[in-house]
Design an enzyme around this catalytic site. Structure first.
Site, PDB file in Angstrom:
ATOM      1  N   LYS A  48       4.040   5.444  -7.026  1.00  0.00           N
ATOM      2  CA  LYS A  48       4.469   4.447  -7.996  1.00  0.00           C
ATOM      3  C   LYS A  48       3.295   4.159  -8.929  1.00  0.00           C
ATOM      4  CE  LYS A  48       6.367  -0.157  -8.546  1.00  0.00           C
ATOM      5  NZ  LYS A  48       6.937  -1.336  -7.890  1.00  0.00           N
ATOM      6  N   ARG A  71      10.971  -6.449 -15.349  1.00  0.00           N
ATOM      7  CA  ARG A  71      10.290  -7.722 -15.065  1.00  0.00           C
ATOM      8  C   ARG A  71      11.003  -8.880 -15.752  1.00  0.00           C
ATOM      9  NH1 ARG A  71       3.966  -5.609 -15.080  1.00  0.00           N
ATOM     10  NH2 ARG A  71       4.261  -4.074 -13.401  1.00  0.00           N
ATOM     11  N   LYS A  96      -1.067  -4.185 -12.506  1.00  0.00           N
ATOM     12  CA  LYS A  96      -1.004  -3.967 -11.070  1.00  0.00           C
ATOM     13  C   LYS A  96      -1.889  -2.770 -10.706  1.00  0.00           C
ATOM     14  CE  LYS A  96       3.545  -6.165 -10.617  1.00  0.00           C
ATOM     15  NZ  LYS A  96       4.866  -6.170  -9.928  1.00  0.00           N
ATOM     16  N   GLU A 110      -0.792   9.807  -1.690  1.00  0.00           N
ATOM     17  CA  GLU A 110       0.129   8.721  -1.314  1.00  0.00           C
ATOM     18  C   GLU A 110       1.420   9.256  -0.686  1.00  0.00           C
ATOM     19  OE1 GLU A 110      -0.316   5.588  -1.208  1.00  0.00           O
ATOM     20  OE2 GLU A 110      -1.951   5.095  -2.574  1.00  0.00           O
ATOM     21  N   LYS A 155       7.975   7.273  -9.233  1.00  0.00           N
ATOM     22  CA  LYS A 155       8.434   6.278 -10.192  1.00  0.00           C
ATOM     23  C   LYS A 155       7.333   5.938 -11.183  1.00  0.00           C
ATOM     24  CE  LYS A 155       9.607   1.441 -10.233  1.00  0.00           C
ATOM     25  NZ  LYS A 155       9.615   0.210  -9.526  1.00  0.00           N
ATOM     26  N   SER A 207      13.515   0.949 -15.865  1.00  0.00           N
ATOM     27  CA  SER A 207      14.109   0.130 -16.931  1.00  0.00           C
ATOM     28  C   SER A 207      13.647   0.545 -18.325  1.00  0.00           C
ATOM     29  CB  SER A 207      13.775  -1.333 -16.671  1.00  0.00           C
ATOM     30  OG  SER A 207      12.375  -1.521 -16.562  1.00  0.00           O
TER      31      SER A 207
HETATM   32  C1  PBG Z   1       8.528  -4.353  -7.992  1.00  0.00           C
HETATM   33  C2  PBG Z   1       9.378  -3.336  -8.633  1.00  0.00           C
HETATM   34  C3  PBG Z   1       9.277  -2.967  -9.984  1.00  0.00           C
HETATM   35  C4  PBG Z   1      10.325  -2.074 -10.213  1.00  0.00           C
HETATM   36  C5  PBG Z   1      11.014  -1.889  -9.018  1.00  0.00           C
HETATM   37  N1  PBG Z   1      10.400  -2.683  -8.042  1.00  0.00           N
HETATM   38  C6  PBG Z   1       8.380  -3.433 -11.071  1.00  0.00           C
HETATM   39  C7  PBG Z   1       6.951  -3.629 -10.839  1.00  0.00           C
HETATM   40  O1  PBG Z   1       6.307  -2.964 -10.014  1.00  0.00           O
HETATM   41  O2  PBG Z   1       6.414  -4.487 -11.542  1.00  0.00           O
HETATM   42  C8  PBG Z   1      10.585  -1.463 -11.555  1.00  0.00           C
HETATM   43  C9  PBG Z   1      11.934  -0.931 -11.798  1.00  0.00           C
HETATM   44  C10 PBG Z   1      12.234  -0.683 -13.216  1.00  0.00           C
HETATM   45  O3  PBG Z   1      11.405  -0.836 -14.129  1.00  0.00           O
HETATM   46  O4  PBG Z   1      13.395  -0.309 -13.465  1.00  0.00           O
HETATM   47  N2  PBG Z   1       8.089  -4.166  -6.735  1.00  0.00           N
END
Ligand code: PBG
Length: 336
Positions: free
Chosen positions: A204, A214, A230, A246, A261, A287
Site C-alpha cells: 500500500k 478520505r 502517511k 512487504e 494499492k 478513489s
Molecule cells: C485507510 C484506507 C484508505 C483507503 C482504503 N483504506 C485511505 C488511506 O490510507 O488514507 C483508500 C481507498 C481509496 O482511495 O479508494 N486505511
C-alpha cells in the site's frame, strides 16, 4: 497501375486481428463480474444516501440501503463487498477507541449483510483512520508524533476478532504496521476464528490518489487535509523492492490474499507480486483513479465506459485475480 511496393513477410500478426471472431479467439484477458469487489460506505441512521462529490455515483448508505445494494450486487454476479464506516465526528478520539466498541456501526452493518445476503463475501478494513480525530491509521506516540507500531497492532488484532465475531469472511488490514498480519492471524486462531481469512493490503503506497476516499470516510476533515502524510508507514511510490518485501512478509505471516494499492499507477508492482507468490493477488483501483476517469469524462475528454473497461482490463492483465473498484456494479451490469 498496381502499387509495386510489397514486403516479403512470413510473419503478419495482423492476420489474427482481421475479423471480430479471430480477435475473440485470440483474446488473452477477459473481465467477468466475479473478478470484482465493491467497496461500500456505510453511515449511521436511517437517512437518505449521501452523495460524495469527488466520487460521482458513489454514496454513503444507511444499513438498510447497504443491504439492498449488496442484494443487487449479488444478483449481478459480484461476489464480494468491502465495507467502510463513516464515523460521526463526535465519536472520534485520538486513540480511535470506538473501533473496539462491541456494537459499532461496522459490526451492525456486517451482521445485517451476512444475514440478508449470506452468499456475499464480506470484508472489512482493519485500520483506525475512520475512528481517529487525526485520521491516521493507528495511535500516535506523543513524543515522536508518529504512529506507534506495536500498540496499534494490539488494537487491530482485537478489532479483527470483533469483526470475525460479527461474521466477516475476510479481514483486510490496511494500516501497514509491521507484524500486523501475523498478530491478527494469531488473534483469530486463538479465539476460534480459524476460517476467517486475511486479505492484506501488502503493498500500500503513500498515494495522493486516496483523496476522495478520505472525503468519503471523513478522515480528511478530521485531519484538516486529505493530503495527510502517511509516509512513515505506507510505501514510498518509487519503491519496488520494498513492495516485494512487504508482500513476501505478509504471505509468510499468513495472509490468504495479498493486495496492491493503488492499482493503475502500480501495474508493474502487480506483475512482480504476481510472479513472486502463488497466493491470489488483489488490486485496489482507488478513489482517485475512479475520480480522474469521471472528471475527464465530464469534460468530454474521455469516454467513461471504454476507459472504465480498459483501466480494469489492464489491472487484470498485469496479474490481479480480483479487483476492488467503485465501478464494480456498472461493470458487472455491462458484462452480464
Ligand atoms: C485507510 C484506507 C484508505 C483507503 C482504503 N483504506 C485511505 C488511506 O490510507 O488514507 C483508500 C481507498 C481509496 O482511495 O479508494 N486505511
Amino acid at each position: 497501375m498496381a502499387d509495386p511496393f510489397k514486403l516479403d513477410l512470413t510473419q503478419r500478426p495482423r492476420r489474427l486481428r482481421r475479423t471480430a471472431s479471430l480477435r475473440a479467439l485470440t483474446e488473452e484477458t477477459v473481465l467477468r463480474p466475479a473478478n470484482f469487489i465493491a467497496p461500500l460506505f456505510v453511515i449511521e441512521g436511517k437517512g437518505r444516501p449521501e452523495a460524495i462529490a469527488s466520487m460521482p455515483g458513489v454514496s454513503r448508505l444507511n444499513i438498510g440501503d447497504l443491504v439492498k445494494e449488496c442484494r443487487a450486487l449479488s444478483k449481478l454476479g459480484v461476489p464480494a463487498v468491502a465495507l467502510f464506516p463513516k464515523i460521526e465526528a463526535k465519536l472520534k478520539d485520538d486513540d480511535g477507541t470506538v473501533a473496539l466498541h462491541e456494537d459499532g456501526l461496522i459490526l451492525r452493518a456486517v451482521r445485517a449483510v451476512k444475514k440478508a445476503v449470506p452468499e456475499m463475501t464480506v470484508m472489512t478494513d482493519i485500520a483506525l483512520d475512520p475512528y481517529t480525530t487525526h485520521g491516521h491509521d493507528g495511535v500516535l506516540n506523543a513524543a515522536r508524533n508518529d504512529v506507534e507500531n506495536d500498540r496499534t497492532v494490539g488494537i487491530l488484532m482485537r478489532m479483527a476478532v470483533l469483526h470475525a465475531r460479527a461474521g466477516v469472511d475476510l479481514v483486510a488490514p490496511s494500516d501497514m504496521m509491521d507484524g500486523r498480519v501475523g498478530a491478527i492471524r494469531k488473534g483469530l486462531d486463538a479465539t476460534g476464528f480459524t476460517e476467517t481469512g486475511i486479505m492484506a493490503y501488502s503493498a500500500k503506497f503513500a498515494s495522493a490518489y486516496y483523496g476522495p476516499f478520505r472525503d468519503a470516510v471523513g478522515s480528511a476533515s478530521a485531519a484538516g487535509t486529505n493530503l495527510l502524510s502517511k509516509a512513515t508507514y505506507q510505501l514510498g511510490p518509487g519503491n519496488r523492492r520494498a513492495a516485494l518485501i512487504e508482500s513476501t512478509l505478509d504471505a509468510a505471516e499468513g495472509a490468504d490474499i495479498v493486495m496492491i494499492k493503488p492499482a493503475g499507477p502500480y501495474l508493474d508492482i502487480i506483475r512482480e507480486v504476481r510472479m513472486s507468490t502463488r497466493k491470489p493477488v488483489a488490486a485496489y483501483q482507488v478513489s482517485g483513479e475512479y475520480a480522474q476517469i469521471h472528471a475527464a469524462a465530464k469534460l468530454g475528454w474521455l469516454d467513461l465506459a471504454r476507459c472504465r473497461h480498459e483501466s480494469l482490463l489492464a489491472i487484470k492483465r498485469a496479474g490481479a485475480d480480483m479487483i476492488l473498484t467503485y465501478f464494480a456494479k456498472e461493470m458487472a451490469a455491462e458484462l452480464k
